[in-house]
Design an enzyme around this catalytic site. Sequence first.
Site, PDB file in Angstrom:
ATOM      1  N   ASP A 181      -3.949  -1.645   4.253  1.00 42.54           N
ATOM      2  CA  ASP A 181      -3.724  -3.054   4.597  1.00 42.54           C
ATOM      3  C   ASP A 181      -4.900  -3.944   4.203  1.00 42.54           C
ATOM      4  O   ASP A 181      -4.788  -5.179   4.220  1.00 42.54           O
ATOM      5  CB  ASP A 181      -3.451  -3.197   6.099  1.00 42.54           C
ATOM      6  CG  ASP A 181      -2.102  -2.586   6.484  1.00 42.54           C
ATOM      7  OD1 ASP A 181      -1.243  -2.426   5.596  1.00 42.54           O
ATOM      8  OD2 ASP A 181      -1.915  -2.275   7.672  1.00 42.54           O
ATOM      9  N   ARG A 185      12.784  -3.902   2.454  1.00 41.05           N
ATOM     10  CA  ARG A 185      11.826  -2.793   2.464  1.00 41.05           C
ATOM     11  C   ARG A 185      12.517  -1.438   2.593  1.00 41.05           C
ATOM     12  O   ARG A 185      13.557  -1.325   3.241  1.00 41.05           O
ATOM     13  CB  ARG A 185      10.806  -3.013   3.596  1.00 41.05           C
ATOM     14  CG  ARG A 185      10.019  -4.292   3.348  1.00 41.05           C
ATOM     15  CD  ARG A 185       8.961  -4.526   4.361  1.00 41.05           C
ATOM     16  NE  ARG A 185       7.944  -3.491   4.352  1.00 41.05           N
ATOM     17  CZ  ARG A 185       6.958  -3.430   5.236  1.00 41.05           C
ATOM     18  NH1 ARG A 185       6.886  -4.329   6.199  1.00 41.05           N
ATOM     19  NH2 ARG A 185       6.057  -2.486   5.155  1.00 41.05           N
TER      20      ARG A 185
HETATM   21  C1  S3P Z   1       1.255   0.976  10.018  1.00 38.35           C
HETATM   22  C2  S3P Z   1       1.234   1.821   8.943  1.00 38.35           C
HETATM   23  C3  S3P Z   1       1.069   1.348   7.559  1.00 38.35           C
HETATM   24  C4  S3P Z   1       0.516  -0.063   7.522  1.00 38.35           C
HETATM   25  C5  S3P Z   1       1.208  -0.975   8.485  1.00 38.35           C
HETATM   26  C6  S3P Z   1       1.057  -0.474   9.901  1.00 38.35           C
HETATM   27  C7  S3P Z   1       1.460   1.551  11.360  1.00 38.35           C
HETATM   28  O1  S3P Z   1       2.330   1.353   6.919  1.00 38.35           O
HETATM   29  O2  S3P Z   1       0.600  -0.575   6.220  1.00 38.35           O
HETATM   30  O3  S3P Z   1       0.672  -2.281   8.417  1.00 38.35           O
HETATM   31  O4  S3P Z   1       1.208   0.876  12.369  1.00 38.35           O
HETATM   32  O5  S3P Z   1       1.872   2.726  11.425  1.00 38.35           O
HETATM   33  P1  S3P Z   1       2.934   2.666   6.188  1.00 38.35           P
HETATM   34  O6  S3P Z   1       3.208   3.680   7.209  1.00 38.35           O
HETATM   35  O7  S3P Z   1       4.189   2.169   5.531  1.00 38.35           O
HETATM   36  O8  S3P Z   1       1.909   3.082   5.202  1.00 38.35           O
END
Ligand code: S3P
Length: 429
Positions: A314, A121
């Site tokens: 999500d 990632r």
């Molecule tokens: C999250 C932010 C999101 C989400 C992840 C949890 C968080 O990711 O998809 O499951 O807790 O800040 P991104 O910040 O990469 O969009």
Amino acid sequence: MQKKITSVQGLRGVIHVPGDKSISHRAIILGALAEGTTEIEDSLASGDCLRTRRCISSLGVPIKTAKDKIYVEGQGLWGLQEPNKILNVGNSGTTMRLLCGVLAGQPFTSFLSGDASLCRRPMERVVLPLRKMGAQIMGRQGASLAPLAIMGGNLKPLTYQLPVASAQVKSALLLAGLYAPGWTEILEPSVSRNHTELMLEAFGAQVEREEGWVRLKGLPKLQAQQIFVPGDLSSAAFLLVAGLIVPHSRITIKSVGLNPTRCGIIDILHAMGANLRVFDREEKAGEVQGAIEVESSSLQGISIGGEIIPRLIDELPVLAVAALFARGVTEIRDAGELKVKESNRLMAICEGLTRLGGCVEELPDGLRIQGGRPLRGAFCRGFSDHRIVMALAIAALGAEGETMINNAETVEISFPGFWRLLDELRCEK
Ligand code: S3P
């Protein structure tokens, strides 16, 4: 582990879902940096959150667990200790990126790694701005991939425009901003979840914010808090969609987080014609929660894109499932971020739903789904991704015959007890 799922005639019950994953991570991290003992009620004890707990313990912060509460003995901003081993975040992107922010501020060296998915990632999105603040970070491919080594300390504040709306990156920079004298300021292209800002305020930091903009004054004294973690709307989403698409269903989910920056799923389901009702709203320590009830509904296809995407990022895999059971076409756009989640979720959900007989086309930044086709059970791959496994399990409830899904154990990453809860809701008549 493989799981067999058969179609169901109805789903009924009044339930709770486990605690919010995002809030649980943040409560542990801020608890560690505060002075005094932070008490966290209903913290999520899932694979991802246990990784955060273990990493924080390795930084010299005692954490005790008792029934539905955990106690984090905060060490203050400057009390963390250099870990004597590699911090293993497992599958958890949130642990990785938020800890990068904290560790960038520390006057010592830390090493971070995770599982195969995590190591694929993108990390340059946190590494580049943290370097601008003064941290030295090394890693694979120019530090764009984990494992990462972070030599922190002596940070300076930063004003930064996020290239993608990401709550994880925003949070990493706010956490690093705690260690920089002056104001760290972040602008986001569209609104992403704001739990970090809300919790920093609750812990006593000086935070100013408007839509798409937040700034934090560095070097605060954080005070331990009592945190109540509401149920995770992202987990509830699977059961809400299940209740909508399976005939003769009525499901009530109590005490679910309803933070407006997370509620895109509710807006979209309403727009699709869902019989969905929110009630008993209350605010607890800055976070809104309430009950949600759904009944089987006749859904209509919809276009989903633009600003709403970060507010339901999500939930897109399970929204794709809802779309399969809706009349007409649903198009999801501006969701390229799904390609760099725990799996390439555009590809994974497209493959799974197609195997079940759905008409799904993968687009460069989304999906086009033709609803209303009858589904039949099949073997589906879970791609070691908890949300893909759960979304396919929901689709399988509405497919004729048996569906087998592999990697069924991955639901533990965010939703321990998912399979048991699904069984409990089943009513055959
Ligand atoms: C999250 C932010 C999101 C989400 C992840 C949890 C968080 O990711 O998809 O499951 O807790 O800040 P991104 O910040 O990469 O969009």
